[in-house]
Write a protein that holds these residues in place. Structure first.
Motif, PDB file in Angstrom:
ATOM      1  N   ARG A  28      34.896  -8.444  12.158  1.00 13.56           N
ATOM      2  CA  ARG A  28      33.698  -7.712  12.596  1.00 13.56           C
ATOM      3  C   ARG A  28      33.891  -7.081  13.965  1.00 13.56           C
ATOM      4  O   ARG A  28      33.006  -6.404  14.478  1.00 13.56           O
ATOM      5  CB  ARG A  28      32.497  -8.662  12.611  1.00 13.56           C
ATOM      6  N   LEU A  29      35.029  -7.336  14.578  1.00 14.94           N
ATOM      7  CA  LEU A  29      35.289  -6.809  15.925  1.00 14.94           C
ATOM      8  C   LEU A  29      35.907  -5.412  15.835  1.00 14.94           C
ATOM      9  O   LEU A  29      36.993  -5.240  15.270  1.00 14.94           O
ATOM     10  CB  LEU A  29      36.260  -7.746  16.653  1.00 14.94           C
ATOM     11  N   GLN A  30      35.201  -4.405  16.386  1.00 19.76           N
ATOM     12  CA  GLN A  30      35.801  -3.068  16.396  1.00 19.76           C
ATOM     13  C   GLN A  30      36.790  -2.974  17.541  1.00 19.76           C
ATOM     14  O   GLN A  30      36.455  -3.251  18.697  1.00 19.76           O
ATOM     15  CB  GLN A  30      34.730  -1.977  16.528  1.00 19.76           C
ATOM     16  N   VAL A  31      38.036  -2.603  17.212  1.00 16.09           N
ATOM     17  CA  VAL A  31      39.119  -2.591  18.191  1.00 16.09           C
ATOM     18  C   VAL A  31      39.486  -1.163  18.588  1.00 16.09           C
ATOM     19  O   VAL A  31      39.781  -0.899  19.757  1.00 16.09           O
ATOM     20  CB  VAL A  31      40.341  -3.350  17.644  1.00 16.09           C
ATOM     21  N   LEU A  32      39.497  -0.223  17.662  1.00 12.12           N
ATOM     22  CA  LEU A  32      39.782   1.179  17.982  1.00 12.12           C
ATOM     23  C   LEU A  32      38.533   2.011  17.699  1.00 12.12           C
ATOM     24  O   LEU A  32      37.887   1.841  16.662  1.00 12.12           O
ATOM     25  CB  LEU A  32      40.971   1.703  17.164  1.00 12.12           C
ATOM     26  N   LYS A  89      46.838  -1.407  21.493  1.00 11.09           N
ATOM     27  CA  LYS A  89      48.120  -0.739  21.220  1.00 11.09           C
ATOM     28  C   LYS A  89      48.734  -1.230  19.911  1.00 11.09           C
ATOM     29  O   LYS A  89      49.135  -0.444  19.050  1.00 11.09           O
ATOM     30  CB  LYS A  89      49.102  -0.968  22.389  1.00 11.09           C
ATOM     31  N   THR A  90      48.835  -2.555  19.779  1.00 11.35           N
ATOM     32  CA  THR A  90      49.466  -3.108  18.575  1.00 11.35           C
ATOM     33  C   THR A  90      48.614  -2.818  17.335  1.00 11.35           C
ATOM     34  O   THR A  90      49.148  -2.521  16.259  1.00 11.35           O
ATOM     35  CB  THR A  90      49.710  -4.620  18.751  1.00 11.35           C
ATOM     36  N   THR A  91      47.306  -2.865  17.509  1.00 16.72           N
ATOM     37  CA  THR A  91      46.417  -2.538  16.379  1.00 16.72           C
ATOM     38  C   THR A  91      46.668  -1.104  15.913  1.00 16.72           C
ATOM     39  O   THR A  91      46.701  -0.827  14.703  1.00 16.72           O
ATOM     40  CB  THR A  91      44.949  -2.722  16.805  1.00 16.72           C
ATOM     41  N   LEU A  92      46.890  -0.200  16.865  1.00 20.68           N
ATOM     42  CA  LEU A  92      47.177   1.200  16.514  1.00 20.68           C
ATOM     43  C   LEU A  92      48.487   1.301  15.724  1.00 20.68           C
ATOM     44  O   LEU A  92      48.557   1.960  14.686  1.00 20.68           O
ATOM     45  CB  LEU A  92      47.236   2.034  17.802  1.00 20.68           C
ATOM     46  N   VAL A  93      49.529   0.627  16.222  1.00 18.65           N
ATOM     47  CA  VAL A  93      50.823   0.646  15.527  1.00 18.65           C
ATOM     48  C   VAL A  93      50.669   0.094  14.113  1.00 18.65           C
ATOM     49  O   VAL A  93      51.162   0.682  13.137  1.00 18.65           O
ATOM     50  CB  VAL A  93      51.861  -0.214  16.291  1.00 18.65           C
ATOM     51  N   THR A 107      48.112  -0.001  12.290  1.00 19.01           N
ATOM     52  CA  THR A 107      47.332   0.894  11.430  1.00 19.01           C
ATOM     53  C   THR A 107      48.216   2.016  10.890  1.00 19.01           C
ATOM     54  O   THR A 107      48.163   2.349   9.702  1.00 19.01           O
ATOM     55  CB  THR A 107      46.122   1.462  12.205  1.00 19.01           C
ATOM     56  N   VAL A 108      49.062   2.579  11.762  1.00 14.57           N
ATOM     57  CA  VAL A 108      49.982   3.628  11.300  1.00 14.57           C
ATOM     58  C   VAL A 108      50.918   3.074  10.226  1.00 14.57           C
ATOM     59  O   VAL A 108      51.225   3.751   9.236  1.00 14.57           O
ATOM     60  CB  VAL A 108      50.797   4.204  12.485  1.00 14.57           C
ATOM     61  N   MET A 109      51.348   1.816  10.396  1.00 13.56           N
ATOM     62  CA  MET A 109      52.318   1.231   9.460  1.00 13.56           C
ATOM     63  C   MET A 109      51.661   0.699   8.184  1.00 13.56           C
ATOM     64  O   MET A 109      52.348   0.175   7.311  1.00 13.56           O
ATOM     65  CB  MET A 109      53.107   0.101  10.132  1.00 13.56           C
ATOM     66  N   GLY A 110      50.352   0.818   8.078  1.00 12.15           N
ATOM     67  CA  GLY A 110      49.680   0.387   6.850  1.00 12.15           C
ATOM     68  C   GLY A 110      49.336  -1.091   6.812  1.00 12.15           C
ATOM     69  O   GLY A 110      49.041  -1.636   5.749  1.00 12.15           O
ATOM     70  N   LEU A 111      49.359  -1.741   7.981  1.00 15.60           N
ATOM     71  CA  LEU A 111      49.026  -3.171   8.020  1.00 15.60           C
ATOM     72  C   LEU A 111      47.534  -3.394   8.296  1.00 15.60           C
ATOM     73  O   LEU A 111      47.020  -4.486   8.072  1.00 15.60           O
ATOM     74  CB  LEU A 111      49.871  -3.881   9.085  1.00 15.60           C
ATOM     75  N   ASN A 112      46.863  -2.365   8.815  1.00 19.30           N
ATOM     76  CA  ASN A 112      45.396  -2.394   8.957  1.00 19.30           C
ATOM     77  C   ASN A 112      44.850  -1.181   8.233  1.00 19.30           C
ATOM     78  O   ASN A 112      45.443  -0.112   8.287  1.00 19.30           O
ATOM     79  CB  ASN A 112      44.966  -2.253  10.430  1.00 19.30           C
ATOM     80  N   ARG A 113      43.709  -1.364   7.603  1.00 15.25           N
ATOM     81  CA  ARG A 113      43.085  -0.240   6.906  1.00 15.25           C
ATOM     82  C   ARG A 113      42.009   0.359   7.818  1.00 15.25           C
ATOM     83  O   ARG A 113      41.124  -0.361   8.278  1.00 15.25           O
ATOM     84  CB  ARG A 113      42.460  -0.747   5.604  1.00 15.25           C
TER      85      ARG A 113
END
Ligand SMILES: Nc1ncnc2c1ncn2[C@@H]1O[C@H](COP(=O)(O)OP(=O)(O)OP(=O)(O)O)[C@@H](O)[C@H]1O
Ligand SMILES: [Mg+2]
Length: 230
Positions: free
Chosen positions: A13-17, A40-44, A46-52
């Motif tokens: 539930r935590l918005q990070v970006l 930063k890591t959340t952004l990476v 997301t690009v790599m498909g580990l976060n939707r």
């Protein structure tokens, strides 16, 4: 080459970006600087498909990649050097490199890799986990290169390295870029990162607080006060 638009990403539930937009043009080194927890890591990931992403788009070479699986992202031409390096410590240098080329169905270009990192040529048979931090970071970069990426993303490559190794790693990044590789660098080592990059974004609490040519950010009073200790 990489176009991120209006990205919202949550961890639970935590918005990070928050409404994050970013561009990396072919041939550039772009840096994202930001303190611990900025996203930063959340952004990476997301690009790599580990976060939707909850909202927004991630396009690579004009095609949407948001929501693709990580192996598909690597096959499209993006390689990552993860914050924790994630080497296989009980495998040799050569075996780690071979696994880096897994997505290509072809062996890595060992000659090109050893040309860039001669120390790895000498250590081919050594177990990755027994090397120094700086050597492991070189191996992590080399393993990412083994997939023959068009875009290389490095998440805090200078973390935990001695000043000499930081300089070595950043020089390797600059050399790769001169050879034609496009690079996205995420760093807390602000001075070194700005010196090596063309453009930069300052990420604060998951939002882009400032962006521009790296040279301008080096001279920006807010960046100097907050990140360069001036
Ligand atoms: N898996 C997760 N579950 C819940 N919250 C997370 C998760 N990963 C990260 N966060 C939170 O998201 C925020 C951003 O973390 P992130 O790791 O992306 O930042 P960072 O800029 O890479 O930080 P660092 O410089 O410490 O590596 C932080 O508040 C963090 O606590
Ligand atoms: Mg991080």
């Amino acid at each position: 080459m990489l176009a991120i638009d209006s990205l919202d990403v949550f961890h639970g539930r935590l918005q990070v970006l928050w409404d994050l937009s970013l561009r990396v043009e072919s041939g550039e080194i772009v840096t994202v600087i930001g303190p611990n927890g900025a996203g930063k890591t959340t952004l990476v990931e997301t690009v790599m498909g580990l976060n939707r992403p909850a909202r927004g788009s991630v396009r690579f070479q004009g095609e949407e990649i948001g929501g693709l699986r990580p192996n598909a992202v690597v096959s499209r031409g993006i390689s990552i050097v993860a914050e924790k390096r994630e080497l296989f410590p009980r495998m040799t240098v050569r075996e780690n490199l071979a696994l880096g080329a897994y997505s290509r169905d072809a062996p890595p270009d060992f000659a090109a890799i050893f040309d860039l990192f001669p120390v790895l040529a000498e250590r081919q048979g050594q177990l990755a986990g027994t090397m120094s931090g700086g050597e492991q970071q070189m191996l992590a970069i080399a393993r990412a290169l083994a997939a023959s990426p068009r875009l290389l993303i490095l998440d805090e490559p200078s973390l935990g390295l001695s000043p000499l190794f930081v300089a070595n790693v950043l020089e390797s990044i600059a050399a790769l870029n001169r050879g034609g590789l496009t690079i996205l660098l995420l760093e807390q080592n602000v001075l070194s990162a700005l010196e090596v990059s063309d453009r930069a974004y300052v990420l604060e609490n998951g939002r882009v607080a400032l962006e521009g040519p790296s040279e301008d950010l080096l001279n920006d009073p807010m960046v100097q006060a907050s990140y360069l200790g001036v």
